[in-house]
Design a protein around this motif. Structure first.
Motif, PDB file in Angstrom:
ATOM      1  N   LEU A 145      -6.614  -3.252   2.078  1.00 25.23           N
ATOM      2  CA  LEU A 145      -6.699  -2.583   0.778  1.00 25.23           C
ATOM      3  C   LEU A 145      -7.907  -3.104  -0.001  1.00 25.23           C
ATOM      4  O   LEU A 145      -8.231  -4.284   0.053  1.00 25.23           O
ATOM      5  CB  LEU A 145      -5.430  -2.803  -0.039  1.00 25.23           C
ATOM      6  N   GLU A 204       3.827  -8.296  -6.553  1.00 24.95           N
ATOM      7  CA  GLU A 204       4.000  -8.059  -5.117  1.00 24.95           C
ATOM      8  C   GLU A 204       3.938  -9.383  -4.334  1.00 24.95           C
ATOM      9  O   GLU A 204       4.629  -9.549  -3.322  1.00 24.95           O
ATOM     10  CB  GLU A 204       2.983  -7.044  -4.586  1.00 24.95           C
ATOM     11  N   ARG A 224       4.058   5.213 -12.721  1.00 25.26           N
ATOM     12  CA  ARG A 224       2.960   4.288 -12.993  1.00 25.26           C
ATOM     13  C   ARG A 224       3.501   3.057 -13.722  1.00 25.26           C
ATOM     14  O   ARG A 224       4.302   3.202 -14.647  1.00 25.26           O
ATOM     15  CB  ARG A 224       1.915   4.941 -13.903  1.00 25.26           C
ATOM     16  N   PRO A 225       3.028   1.855 -13.348  1.00 26.05           N
ATOM     17  CA  PRO A 225       3.370   0.687 -14.169  1.00 26.05           C
ATOM     18  C   PRO A 225       2.870   0.917 -15.596  1.00 26.05           C
ATOM     19  O   PRO A 225       1.837   1.575 -15.798  1.00 26.05           O
ATOM     20  CB  PRO A 225       2.604  -0.464 -13.495  1.00 26.05           C
ATOM     21  N   LEU A 226       3.590   0.388 -16.568  1.00 28.06           N
ATOM     22  CA  LEU A 226       3.249   0.604 -17.977  1.00 28.06           C
ATOM     23  C   LEU A 226       1.832   0.115 -18.256  1.00 28.06           C
ATOM     24  O   LEU A 226       1.486  -1.032 -17.957  1.00 28.06           O
ATOM     25  CB  LEU A 226       4.243  -0.136 -18.872  1.00 28.06           C
ATOM     26  N   ASP A 242       7.088  -5.801 -16.270  1.00 29.77           N
ATOM     27  CA  ASP A 242       6.158  -4.838 -15.677  1.00 29.77           C
ATOM     28  C   ASP A 242       4.711  -5.329 -15.737  1.00 29.77           C
ATOM     29  O   ASP A 242       3.896  -4.988 -14.885  1.00 29.77           O
ATOM     30  CB  ASP A 242       6.291  -3.487 -16.386  1.00 29.77           C
ATOM     31  N   GLY A 281       0.801  -1.218   0.000  1.00 34.03           N
ATOM     32  CA  GLY A 281       0.000   0.000   0.000  1.00 34.03           C
ATOM     33  C   GLY A 281       0.837   1.273   0.000  1.00 34.03           C
ATOM     34  O   GLY A 281       0.283   2.370   0.096  1.00 34.03           O
ATOM     35  N   ARG A 293      -2.605   3.530 -12.260  1.00 35.58           N
ATOM     36  CA  ARG A 293      -2.372   3.646 -10.815  1.00 35.58           C
ATOM     37  C   ARG A 293      -0.876   3.831 -10.615  1.00 35.58           C
ATOM     38  O   ARG A 293      -0.089   3.615 -11.535  1.00 35.58           O
ATOM     39  CB  ARG A 293      -2.851   2.396 -10.081  1.00 35.58           C
ATOM     40  N   LEU A 311      -0.946   0.857 -16.827  1.00 34.50           N
ATOM     41  CA  LEU A 311      -1.888   0.791 -15.705  1.00 34.50           C
ATOM     42  C   LEU A 311      -2.180   2.191 -15.188  1.00 34.50           C
ATOM     43  O   LEU A 311      -1.305   3.055 -15.150  1.00 34.50           O
ATOM     44  CB  LEU A 311      -1.335  -0.068 -14.572  1.00 34.50           C
ATOM     45  N   GLU A 338       2.775   2.806  -8.976  1.00 30.91           N
ATOM     46  CA  GLU A 338       3.512   1.617  -8.547  1.00 30.91           C
ATOM     47  C   GLU A 338       3.590   1.582  -7.023  1.00 30.91           C
ATOM     48  O   GLU A 338       3.664   2.630  -6.380  1.00 30.91           O
ATOM     49  CB  GLU A 338       4.927   1.722  -9.134  1.00 30.91           C
ATOM     50  N   ASN A 339       3.587   0.376  -6.429  1.00 29.74           N
ATOM     51  CA  ASN A 339       3.821   0.302  -4.994  1.00 29.74           C
ATOM     52  C   ASN A 339       5.210  -0.287  -4.718  1.00 29.74           C
ATOM     53  O   ASN A 339       5.842  -0.883  -5.600  1.00 29.74           O
ATOM     54  CB  ASN A 339       2.704  -0.488  -4.279  1.00 29.74           C
ATOM     55  N   ARG A 343      -8.507  -3.824  -3.102  1.00 21.04           N
ATOM     56  CA  ARG A 343      -8.158  -4.289  -4.441  1.00 21.04           C
ATOM     57  C   ARG A 343      -7.594  -5.689  -4.291  1.00 21.04           C
ATOM     58  O   ARG A 343      -7.276  -6.127  -3.183  1.00 21.04           O
ATOM     59  CB  ARG A 343      -7.114  -3.373  -5.074  1.00 21.04           C
ATOM     60  N   LEU A 348      11.100  -4.483 -18.767  1.00 22.16           N
ATOM     61  CA  LEU A 348       9.854  -3.765 -19.065  1.00 22.16           C
ATOM     62  C   LEU A 348       8.733  -4.750 -19.376  1.00 22.16           C
ATOM     63  O   LEU A 348       7.569  -4.501 -19.046  1.00 22.16           O
ATOM     64  CB  LEU A 348      10.067  -2.782 -20.217  1.00 22.16           C
ATOM     65  N   LYS A 353       2.702  -6.830 -12.776  1.00 25.96           N
ATOM     66  CA  LYS A 353       2.033  -5.946 -11.809  1.00 25.96           C
ATOM     67  C   LYS A 353       0.535  -5.819 -12.100  1.00 25.96           C
ATOM     68  O   LYS A 353      -0.226  -5.361 -11.250  1.00 25.96           O
ATOM     69  CB  LYS A 353       2.670  -4.557 -11.834  1.00 25.96           C
TER      70      LYS A 353
END
Lengths: 201, 201
Positions: B35, B43, A31-33, B21, A25, A37, A35, A39-40, B37, B18, B24
């Motif tokens: 969370l 992760e 941002r991830p490619l 990526d 969290g 949102r 997406l 990145e965490n 989601r 990449l 994710k």
């Protein structure tokens, strides 16, 4: 009563791994490619461990790549208490490092020994940045958001007003020190990005 | 013209990292604690690598924990093409494994050697599940969603109608085979969860 102690430490390990769930969290600025949102820090830690493993042939022969990977897996855990700070933040770096130190002592302190001391030593080695393994780990950690930004038309540089000069000045030295071949590659790509207008003012 | 080849392989490594990526964006059935989601496979891969490292004192002495960690970092990468399938899916397991095999050959094939062959060998060792390292890695991979569900009042078991009997039957043997102390701990916790009504019908 040895049977009472058969699982000694297991509940502490479970408490620790559930505490680590909070890193999922903690959001970063890239941002991830593809997406919508940010990145965490948990998925970032996985990706830079994979980057370091992939870059192993570019490491000095004496480097223990397994210790690099272990360092990268633990290096952001203090952010559970402190949150992520962009590498381009101009001030507050010392205070942040002190807060992260307190955080990792709390979090790794949930574990029994020897795991607690082992993770803390890895975190400190990364934080000090002096060993060849720590320098290689720093190079992977600094290179990854640059690679994502280069693939994202400079998304977080533009959103946060980060200039080409600031990127090169801040990440060039540690990447050059830890993985010169990666810096040689990035230097050219960053110059192309500058010409494309992918940086903030 | 050696200078033209000074960065041989660097662009392939960048293309690979990449491509990674996308992991994710592969979602699983468990929610991170607190969370709103679903967890993603990147992760998750980080967290089980940390779980395996934390469980190292419970591994047989001959186990190379670094290879366990490396296996866990790569084991879900095929899901970039196939998506995640819950471990409780009743059918289609062989087809899914064949598709994952094709996927990892494509994805690791982006890399130069020796990295490409090294990651593929790690993925296959995990997939075969026969070495002591692979068995320990499987135990960590299977235990993690159970630990999250136990902390989440059985969220994904209830949402997906998974019974206590099915959880114990599916995850008990691999966890017992790879990390008996973890199974001893979980068996008790799962029985408590059954009494709490945290399973599907």
């Amino acid at each position: 009563m040895p049977s009472l102690h058969a699982n000694t430490g297991m509940q502490q390990i479970v408490d620790f791994i559930l505490e680590l769930d909070k890193l999922k969290g903690v959001t970063r600025k890239v941002r991830p490619l593809g997406l919508d949102r940010y990145e965490n820090s948990a998925e970032h830690s996985w990706q830079i461990a994979m980057l370091a493993a992939s870059l192993a042939p570019f490491a000095e022969p004496a480097i223990d790549i397994n210790r690099v990977i272990a360092m990268l897996l633990v290096h952001d855990i203090g952010e559970i208490d402190t949150g992520d700070t962009m590498v381009f933040a101009e001030s507050g770096w010392d205070e942040r490092k002190a807060a992260e130190q307190i955080a990792v002592e709390r979090i790794f302190g949930v574990l029994p020994e020897p795991q607690s001391a082992m993770f803390l030593a890895l975190w400190r080695e990364f934080d000090e940045g002096k060993s060849a393994e720590a320098r290689f780990a720093h190079a992977a950690d600094r290179a990854m958001p640059v690679l994502l930004n280069l693939a994202n038309n400079g998304q977080s540089w533009r959103e946060n007003g980060i200039s080409h000069e600031r990127v090169v000045g801040r990440i060039g030295p540690p990447i050059q020190a830890g993985c010169p071949a990666m810096w040689k590659y990035l230097e050219t790509r960053l110059e192309e990005a500058r010409r494309q207008g992918w940086f903030g003012a």
